[in-house]
Design an enzyme around this catalytic site. Structure first.
Site, PDB file in Angstrom:
ATOM      1  NE  ARG A  27      -4.206  -1.610   0.338  1.00 38.32           N
ATOM      2  CZ  ARG A  27      -5.298  -1.672   1.089  1.00 38.32           C
ATOM      3  NH1 ARG A  27      -5.551  -0.732   1.946  1.00 38.32           N
ATOM      4  NH2 ARG A  27      -6.137  -2.656   0.949  1.00 38.32           N
ATOM      5  NE  ARG A  31      -7.093   5.286   2.905  1.00 36.38           N
ATOM      6  CZ  ARG A  31      -7.947   4.451   3.470  1.00 36.38           C
ATOM      7  NH1 ARG A  31      -9.178   4.821   3.696  1.00 36.38           N
ATOM      8  NH2 ARG A  31      -7.569   3.238   3.814  1.00 36.38           N
ATOM      9  NE  ARG A  40      -9.654   7.871  -1.698  1.00 37.47           N
ATOM     10  CZ  ARG A  40     -10.755   8.292  -1.070  1.00 37.47           C
ATOM     11  NH1 ARG A  40     -10.961   9.591  -0.922  1.00 37.47           N
ATOM     12  NH2 ARG A  40     -11.618   7.423  -0.617  1.00 37.47           N
ATOM     13  CG  ASP A  77      -8.923  -3.017  -4.090  1.00 35.03           C
ATOM     14  OD1 ASP A  77      -8.384  -2.375  -3.180  1.00 35.03           O
ATOM     15  OD2 ASP A  77      -9.671  -3.998  -3.881  1.00 35.03           O
ATOM     16  CE1 TYR A 157     -12.948  -7.689   1.746  1.00 41.08           C
ATOM     17  CE2 TYR A 157     -11.260  -9.161   0.944  1.00 41.08           C
ATOM     18  CZ  TYR A 157     -11.651  -8.138   1.773  1.00 41.08           C
ATOM     19  OH  TYR A 157     -10.749  -7.565   2.630  1.00 41.08           O
TER      20      TYR A 157
HETATM   21  O1  CP3 Z   1       0.194  -1.657  -2.490  1.00 39.51           O
HETATM   22  C1  CP3 Z   1      -0.147  -0.743  -3.276  1.00 39.51           C
HETATM   23  O2  CP3 Z   1       0.267   0.415  -3.187  1.00 39.51           O
HETATM   24  C2  CP3 Z   1      -1.051  -1.112  -4.446  1.00 39.51           C
HETATM   25  C3  CP3 Z   1      -2.441  -0.824  -4.273  1.00 39.51           C
HETATM   26  C4  CP3 Z   1      -3.366  -1.768  -3.514  1.00 39.51           C
HETATM   27  C5  CP3 Z   1      -4.612  -1.325  -3.031  1.00 39.51           C
HETATM   28  N1  CP3 Z   1      -5.295  -2.407  -2.553  1.00 39.51           N
HETATM   29  C6  CP3 Z   1      -5.093   0.052  -3.081  1.00 39.51           C
HETATM   30  C7  CP3 Z   1      -6.144   0.475  -2.144  1.00 39.51           C
HETATM   31  C8  CP3 Z   1      -3.273  -3.137  -3.250  1.00 39.51           C
HETATM   32  C9  CP3 Z   1      -2.116  -4.111  -3.512  1.00 39.51           C
HETATM   33  C10 CP3 Z   1      -4.512  -3.530  -2.649  1.00 39.51           C
HETATM   34  C11 CP3 Z   1      -4.825  -4.915  -2.280  1.00 39.51           C
HETATM   35  C12 CP3 Z   1      -6.020  -5.189  -1.463  1.00 39.51           C
HETATM   36  N2  CP3 Z   1      -7.260  -4.608  -1.531  1.00 39.51           N
HETATM   37  C13 CP3 Z   1      -6.102  -6.226  -0.497  1.00 39.51           C
HETATM   38  C14 CP3 Z   1      -4.993  -7.196  -0.178  1.00 39.51           C
HETATM   39  C15 CP3 Z   1      -3.985  -6.601   0.724  1.00 39.51           C
HETATM   40  C16 CP3 Z   1      -4.445  -6.468   2.147  1.00 39.51           C
HETATM   41  O3  CP3 Z   1      -4.572  -5.317   2.577  1.00 39.51           O
HETATM   42  O4  CP3 Z   1      -4.656  -7.483   2.791  1.00 39.51           O
HETATM   43  C17 CP3 Z   1      -7.398  -6.202   0.064  1.00 39.51           C
HETATM   44  C18 CP3 Z   1      -7.922  -7.119   1.146  1.00 39.51           C
HETATM   45  C19 CP3 Z   1      -8.123  -5.182  -0.610  1.00 39.51           C
HETATM   46  C20 CP3 Z   1      -9.555  -4.815  -0.422  1.00 39.51           C
HETATM   47  C21 CP3 Z   1      -9.696  -3.422   0.022  1.00 39.51           C
HETATM   48  N3  CP3 Z   1      -9.449  -2.314  -0.764  1.00 39.51           N
HETATM   49  C22 CP3 Z   1     -10.091  -2.957   1.298  1.00 39.51           C
HETATM   50  C23 CP3 Z   1     -10.442  -3.857   2.464  1.00 39.51           C
HETATM   51  C24 CP3 Z   1     -10.102  -1.563   1.252  1.00 39.51           C
HETATM   52  C25 CP3 Z   1     -10.582  -0.624   2.315  1.00 39.51           C
HETATM   53  C26 CP3 Z   1      -9.677  -0.606   3.476  1.00 39.51           C
HETATM   54  C27 CP3 Z   1      -8.646   0.452   3.311  1.00 39.51           C
HETATM   55  O5  CP3 Z   1      -7.466   0.199   3.601  1.00 39.51           O
HETATM   56  O6  CP3 Z   1      -9.066   1.558   2.977  1.00 39.51           O
HETATM   57  C28 CP3 Z   1      -9.643  -1.178  -0.049  1.00 39.51           C
HETATM   58  C29 CP3 Z   1      -9.445   0.191  -0.544  1.00 39.51           C
HETATM   59  C30 CP3 Z   1      -8.079   0.555  -1.031  1.00 39.51           C
HETATM   60  N4  CP3 Z   1      -7.324  -0.181  -1.881  1.00 39.51           N
HETATM   61  C31 CP3 Z   1      -7.375   1.764  -0.724  1.00 39.51           C
HETATM   62  C32 CP3 Z   1      -6.162   1.711  -1.437  1.00 39.51           C
HETATM   63  C33 CP3 Z   1      -5.087   2.766  -1.503  1.00 39.51           C
HETATM   64  C34 CP3 Z   1      -7.873   2.902   0.125  1.00 39.51           C
HETATM   65  C35 CP3 Z   1      -9.028   3.523  -0.601  1.00 39.51           C
HETATM   66  C36 CP3 Z   1      -9.101   5.024  -0.547  1.00 39.51           C
HETATM   67  O7  CP3 Z   1      -8.236   5.721  -1.108  1.00 39.51           O
HETATM   68  O8  CP3 Z   1     -10.095   5.462   0.033  1.00 39.51           O
END
Ligand code: CP3
Length: 369
Positions: A27, A31, A40, A77, A157
């Site tokens: 990640r 944020r 964003r 994602d 999910y």
């Molecule tokens: O690593 C990186 O920089 C690449 C981007 C990336 C995102 N999601 C961007 C994201 C990657 C590799 C993911 C994978 C992802 N997404 C996983 C597996 C990794 C882990 O965390 O276990 C999972 C379970 C998800 C599903 C997901 N997406 C959730 C549960 C959420 C909300 C929780 C959160 O952290 O906000 C997201 C949203 C998400 N995906 C964000 C980002 C940067 C935040 C969204 C925002 O900007 O509001």
């Protein structure tokens, strides 16, 4: 073959000698970065950002412009794949992801098909665009990592329709109707393999499977419902593209108890969370795989001095580095970086990992001379 200025990550994943321990952060585009929040806001939503190749490229490069990270990771994602299967992904502010059409009955599950990859074209376009943006004078700065969710984590999910503390509905289906769960996992494995191969063809130079909820499974259930399908995906992946090996990483959060079984699943590297001692893990997986991890992301809330101490402890825990020998450690966090991380703390981490690991590698080569 495009030359890569810094290919340390690829070398470490393939357990080739390196001058220091490469690092990137799960990640890393997110944020905690003010520039991410600005882009964003301009996009209007997370999904608008993720589905625009130009904006996804912009945010993928943001952490690299700030820090000397050793890899870029595609901004996207894991839930884009079920979205393309028709489940209707939405992000509710403050609540995380939701599917409009979660899988709730047998008919829905039996009707499910691997998606038409055209519906994920925006992801492959982003990969190609990021590769171009990483070029400086015809040389690529660092490699680009592509990724997908594991078949099991996606299934969690897809059934639940959102995140969960106990994955009650997913586990109920797994125990009550294992036949249906296996059907879903077969479809997911086919979808994920095709999705990752398309990312590789578009230019991803390493790929990672996020099995974020494998650790929620009981022993035996993990092997049967998670690992078996990750193995199928890994077996179906292209091993080489554009003259280079494409290493693969499997990260099972909470997967510590199963490292030995995971080490022959076909991945080049295993991601480990912070509950694992890297030295002990190394003894268990031997020379079969590299390891990626595993600083507790909460360390980054503490002041730089504590970050330095903890980062060194992770590097030390990996154990001795022999001169010119395969090392196979990629430094990372044990899970994604928190949105509450101060940006200057990440700087302290990157500097410590690079300088301290360089000294460890140098020390070892002097000792070996
Ligand atoms: O690593 C990186 O920089 C690449 C981007 C990336 C995102 N999601 C961007 C994201 C990657 C590799 C993911 C994978 C992802 N997404 C996983 C597996 C990794 C882990 O965390 O276990 C999972 C379970 C998800 C599903 C997901 N997406 C959730 C549960 C959420 C909300 C929780 C959160 O952290 O906000 C997201 C949203 C998400 N995906 C964000 C980002 C940067 C935040 C969204 C925002 O900007 O509001």
């Amino acid at each position: 073959m495009t030359p890569i200025a810094n290919d340390t990550l690829l070398r470490a994943l393939l357990r080739e000698p390196t001058a220091y321990t490469p690092l990137w952060l799960m990640r890393q585009a997110g944020r905690y970065l003010p520039e991410y929040n600005a882009t964003r806001a301009r996009a209007g939503s997370f999904l608008a950002l993720a589905t625009s190749p130009a904006l996804a490229t912009e945010v993928t490069l943001q952490p690299l412009d700030r820090y000397a990270l050793d890899a870029a990771i595609l901004f996207s994602d894991i839930l884009t794949v079920p979205d393309a299967m028709g489940l209707g992904l939405r992000f509710v502010a403050g609540e995380g992801p939701r599917f409009e059409h979660p899988l709730r009955d047998e008919q829905q599950i039996l009707a499910l098909r691997a998606p038409d990859l055209d519906r994920l074209r925006y992801v492959f376009d982003a990969v190609a665009q990021i590769r171009r943006a990483l070029l400086a004078d015809g040389v690529q700065r660092v490699p680009l990592i592509g990724f997908s969710g594991s078949p099991w984590t996606l299934a969690c999910y897809m059934i639940e329709g959102a995140g969960s503390d106990d994955w009650r509905q997913a586990k109920t289906l797994m125990y009550a109707r294992p036949d249906l769960m296996h059907h879903l996992l077969r479809v997911n494995a086919e979808a994920v393999a095709a999705y990752l191969n398309a990312q590789i063809e578009a230019g991803a130079q390493a790929v990672m499977l996020f099995d974020s909820w494998g650790g929620a499974l009981a022993d035996r259930a993990f092997q049967e419902f998670s690992l078996q399908y990750s193995r199928q995906v890994l077996a179906a992946l292209r091993r080489e593209h554009a003259g280079r090996r494409v290493p693969s990483i499997l990260f099972t959060k909470g997967g510590g108890p199963w490292l030995q079984a995971m080490s022959d699943c076909g991945a080049d590297a295993l991601g480990v969370d912070w509950t694992v001692d890297l030295g002990a893990a190394r003894a268990r997986v031997g020379d079969r795989v590299a390891l990626q991890g595993n600083l507790d992301p909460s360390v980054l809330f503490a002041p730089p001095q504590a970050i330095e101490r903890e980062a060194r402890a992770v590097l030390d825990s990996f154990g001795p580095i022999e001169a010119g020998q395969a090392v196979g450690h990629v430094f990372n966090l044990g899970h994604g970086i928190s949105q509450f991380t101060p940006v200057e703390h990440v700087q302290a981490l990157v500097e410590t990992v690079h300088s301290y690991s360089r000294a460890l590698h140098r020390g070892s080569s002097q000792a070996g001379q």
